[in-house]
Motif scaffolding. Structure first.
Motif, PDB file in Angstrom:
ATOM      1  N   SER A   1      33.827  15.226  77.449  1.00 20.93           N
ATOM      2  CA  SER A   1      32.599  16.195  77.180  1.00 20.93           C
ATOM      3  C   SER A   1      32.427  17.409  77.870  1.00 20.93           C
ATOM      4  N   SER A   2      32.477  17.633  78.279  1.00 23.23           N
ATOM      5  CA  SER A   2      32.674  18.465  79.760  1.00 23.23           C
ATOM      6  C   SER A   2      33.629  19.393  79.492  1.00 23.23           C
ATOM      7  N   LEU A   3      34.867  19.179  78.872  1.00 25.30           N
ATOM      8  CA  LEU A   3      35.886  20.216  78.956  1.00 25.30           C
ATOM      9  C   LEU A   3      35.713  21.204  78.278  1.00 25.30           C
ATOM     10  N   ILE A   4      35.741  22.400  78.490  1.00 26.18           N
ATOM     11  CA  ILE A   4      35.879  23.902  76.950  1.00 26.18           C
ATOM     12  C   ILE A   4      37.415  24.432  76.486  1.00 26.18           C
TER      13      ILE A   4
ATOM     14  N   LEU B   1      43.364  22.350  81.950  1.00 26.14           N
ATOM     15  CA  LEU B   1      41.859  21.756  81.615  1.00 26.14           C
ATOM     16  C   LEU B   1      40.543  22.269  82.113  1.00 26.14           C
ATOM     17  N   TYR B   2      40.062  23.110  81.186  1.00 23.33           N
ATOM     18  CA  TYR B   2      38.680  23.562  82.277  1.00 23.33           C
ATOM     19  C   TYR B   2      37.584  22.631  81.242  1.00 23.33           C
ATOM     20  N   ILE B   3      37.076  23.498  82.844  1.00 21.04           N
ATOM     21  CA  ILE B   3      35.405  22.960  82.577  1.00 21.04           C
ATOM     22  C   ILE B   3      34.508  24.134  82.514  1.00 21.04           C
ATOM     23  N   SER B   4      34.894  25.397  83.248  1.00 22.50           N
ATOM     24  CA  SER B   4      34.201  26.499  82.784  1.00 22.50           C
ATOM     25  C   SER B   4      35.332  27.855  82.818  1.00 22.50           C
ATOM     26  N   LYS B   5      34.710  28.927  83.207  1.00 19.26           N
ATOM     27  CA  LYS B   5      35.354  30.003  82.940  1.00 19.26           C
ATOM     28  C   LYS B   5      36.107  30.605  84.365  1.00 19.26           C
ATOM     29  N   LEU B   6      35.878  29.487  85.226  1.00 19.47           N
ATOM     30  CA  LEU B   6      35.943  29.847  86.467  1.00 19.47           C
ATOM     31  C   LEU B   6      36.738  28.772  87.555  1.00 19.47           C
ATOM     32  N   SER B   7      37.110  27.532  86.637  1.00 22.62           N
ATOM     33  CA  SER B   7      36.776  25.997  86.925  1.00 22.62           C
ATOM     34  C   SER B   7      38.241  25.642  85.695  1.00 22.62           C
ATOM     35  N   ALA B   8      39.134  24.992  86.744  1.00 25.63           N
ATOM     36  CA  ALA B   8      40.046  24.432  85.492  1.00 25.63           C
ATOM     37  C   ALA B   8      41.437  23.250  86.274  1.00 25.63           C
ATOM     38  N   TYR B   9      40.619  22.082  86.450  1.00 26.72           N
ATOM     39  CA  TYR B   9      42.390  20.503  86.434  1.00 26.72           C
ATOM     40  C   TYR B   9      43.687  21.484  86.148  1.00 26.72           C
ATOM     41  N   MET B  10      44.290  21.390  86.089  1.00 26.01           N
ATOM     42  CA  MET B  10      46.373  22.133  86.807  1.00 26.01           C
ATOM     43  C   MET B  10      46.951  20.510  86.482  1.00 26.01           C
ATOM     44  N   VAL B  11      47.762  20.222  85.414  1.00 27.80           N
ATOM     45  CA  VAL B  11      48.743  19.047  85.435  1.00 27.80           C
ATOM     46  C   VAL B  11      49.854  18.799  85.313  1.00 27.80           C
ATOM     47  N   ASP B  12      50.477  18.963  86.089  1.00 28.46           N
ATOM     48  CA  ASP B  12      52.256  18.782  86.024  1.00 28.46           C
ATOM     49  C   ASP B  12      52.608  17.614  85.049  1.00 28.46           C
ATOM     50  N   LYS B  13      53.280  18.330  83.522  1.00 31.48           N
ATOM     51  CA  LYS B  13      53.599  17.733  81.760  1.00 31.48           C
ATOM     52  C   LYS B  13      54.976  16.817  82.608  1.00 31.48           C
TER      53      LYS B  13
ATOM     54  N   MET C   1      47.944  14.096  75.923  1.00 31.38           N
ATOM     55  CA  MET C   1      48.061  15.381  75.710  1.00 31.38           C
ATOM     56  C   MET C   1      46.899  14.831  74.328  1.00 31.38           C
ATOM     57  N   HIS C   2      47.034  14.021  73.297  1.00 32.38           N
ATOM     58  CA  HIS C   2      46.656  13.069  72.161  1.00 32.38           C
ATOM     59  C   HIS C   2      44.704  12.678  73.152  1.00 32.38           C
ATOM     60  N   ARG C   3      45.547  11.737  73.783  1.00 31.71           N
ATOM     61  CA  ARG C   3      43.976  11.497  74.615  1.00 31.71           C
ATOM     62  C   ARG C   3      42.683  12.158  75.084  1.00 31.71           C
TER      63      ARG C   3
ATOM     64  N   SER D   1      37.645  14.946  73.514  1.00 26.87           N
ATOM     65  CA  SER D   1      37.138  15.951  74.189  1.00 26.87           C
ATOM     66  C   SER D   1      37.190  17.126  72.519  1.00 26.87           C
ATOM     67  N   ASP D   2      37.231  16.347  71.036  1.00 29.79           N
ATOM     68  CA  ASP D   2      37.569  16.919  70.493  1.00 29.79           C
ATOM     69  C   ASP D   2      37.648  18.509  70.232  1.00 29.79           C
ATOM     70  N   LEU D   3      38.696  18.668  71.599  1.00 25.91           N
ATOM     71  CA  LEU D   3      39.082  20.442  71.136  1.00 25.91           C
ATOM     72  C   LEU D   3      40.779  20.245  70.890  1.00 25.91           C
ATOM     73  N   LYS D   4      41.626  21.384  70.316  1.00 23.30           N
ATOM     74  CA  LYS D   4      43.287  21.179  69.980  1.00 23.30           C
ATOM     75  C   LYS D   4      43.415  21.751  71.384  1.00 23.30           C
ATOM     76  N   TRP D   5      44.549  21.308  71.557  1.00 22.65           N
ATOM     77  CA  TRP D   5      45.009  22.254  72.804  1.00 22.65           C
ATOM     78  C   TRP D   5      45.682  23.541  71.994  1.00 22.65           C
ATOM     79  N   THR D   6      45.691  24.745  72.980  1.00 24.55           N
ATOM     80  CA  THR D   6      46.361  25.852  72.584  1.00 24.55           C
ATOM     81  C   THR D   6      47.357  26.676  73.763  1.00 24.55           C
ATOM     82  N   ARG D   7      48.193  27.885  72.795  1.00 27.91           N
ATOM     83  CA  ARG D   7      48.885  28.029  74.342  1.00 27.91           C
ATOM     84  C   ARG D   7      48.424  29.869  74.125  1.00 27.91           C
ATOM     85  N   PRO D   8      49.179  29.821  76.298  1.00 31.45           N
ATOM     86  CA  PRO D   8      48.276  31.013  76.358  1.00 31.45           C
ATOM     87  C   PRO D   8      48.137  32.131  75.152  1.00 31.45           C
TER      88      PRO D   8
END
Length: 174
Positions: free
Chosen positions: A113-116, A127-139, A150-152, A157-164
């Motif tokens: 729920s803290s992901l934006i 995985l962004y938790i704010s405009k200045l902070s994210a977690y990066m995961v190697d696929k 990705m489904h989990r 988070s009830d968010l959809k994955w987007t492309r840059p």
């Protein structure tokens, strides 16, 4: 329920990529305005009168168009310098309601729920938790597989994955 795992080994390159991705996602409007101003200055330079003013307008326009990532590069440089060659390795465990990250001796539990925002490119998840902070995961490190991870995260988070974002996908919402 099976725990999904993944990891991330940061390098200078990944720090630069994360900084650029963050800037492109949350400051894309600034970047587009900078390019537009640069193009206007180039047009003024091409059709203006007076040698000095046209040269200055062309120079400023080209500089604006070519240096859209300067803020991201400067931020990445500061982060890289502060790490003094010791780049973090993070292990992730993705459960149903939260994910846990382990770096060195520390562990932190993050609720979905803290992901934006969720963003994916060809190699990484952001995985962004704010405009200045994210977690990066190697696929490539996702186990049992990247689709399950990705489904989990998306379901939790009830968010959809987007492309840059890119200039071709730019709209008012962006």
């Amino acid at each position: 329920m099976e725990v999904v795992t993944a990891s991330m080994q940061h390098t200078q390159e990944t720090i630069r990529l994360l900084s650029k991705m963050q800037y492109n996602i949350f400051c894309f409007g600034k970047k587009a305005v900078q390019i537009l101003c640069g193009l206007i200055l180039i047009l003024i330079g091409l059709f203006g009168q007076g040698v000095v003013s046209t040269v200055l307008a062309l120079f400023a326009g080209c500089w604006l168009c070519m240096n859209t990532d300067v803020p991201a590069k400067m931020r990445a440089g500061k982060v890289i310098e502060s790490m003094k060659g010791h780049f973090p390795f993070t292990q992730y465990d993705f459960d149903k309601k939260f994910f846990t990250l382990s770096a060195g001796d520390s562990k932190e539990r993050i609720p979905y729920s803290s992901l934006i925002r969720l963003v994916e490119d060809n190699r990484y998840l952001y995985l962004y938790i704010s405009k200045l902070s994210a977690y990066m995961v190697d696929k490539s490190t996702a186990k049992p597989d990247i689709d399950m991870l990705m489904h989990r995260v998306s379901d939790g988070s009830d968010l959809k994955w987007t492309r840059p974002a890119s200039l071709f996908s730019f709209g008012l919402r962006t």
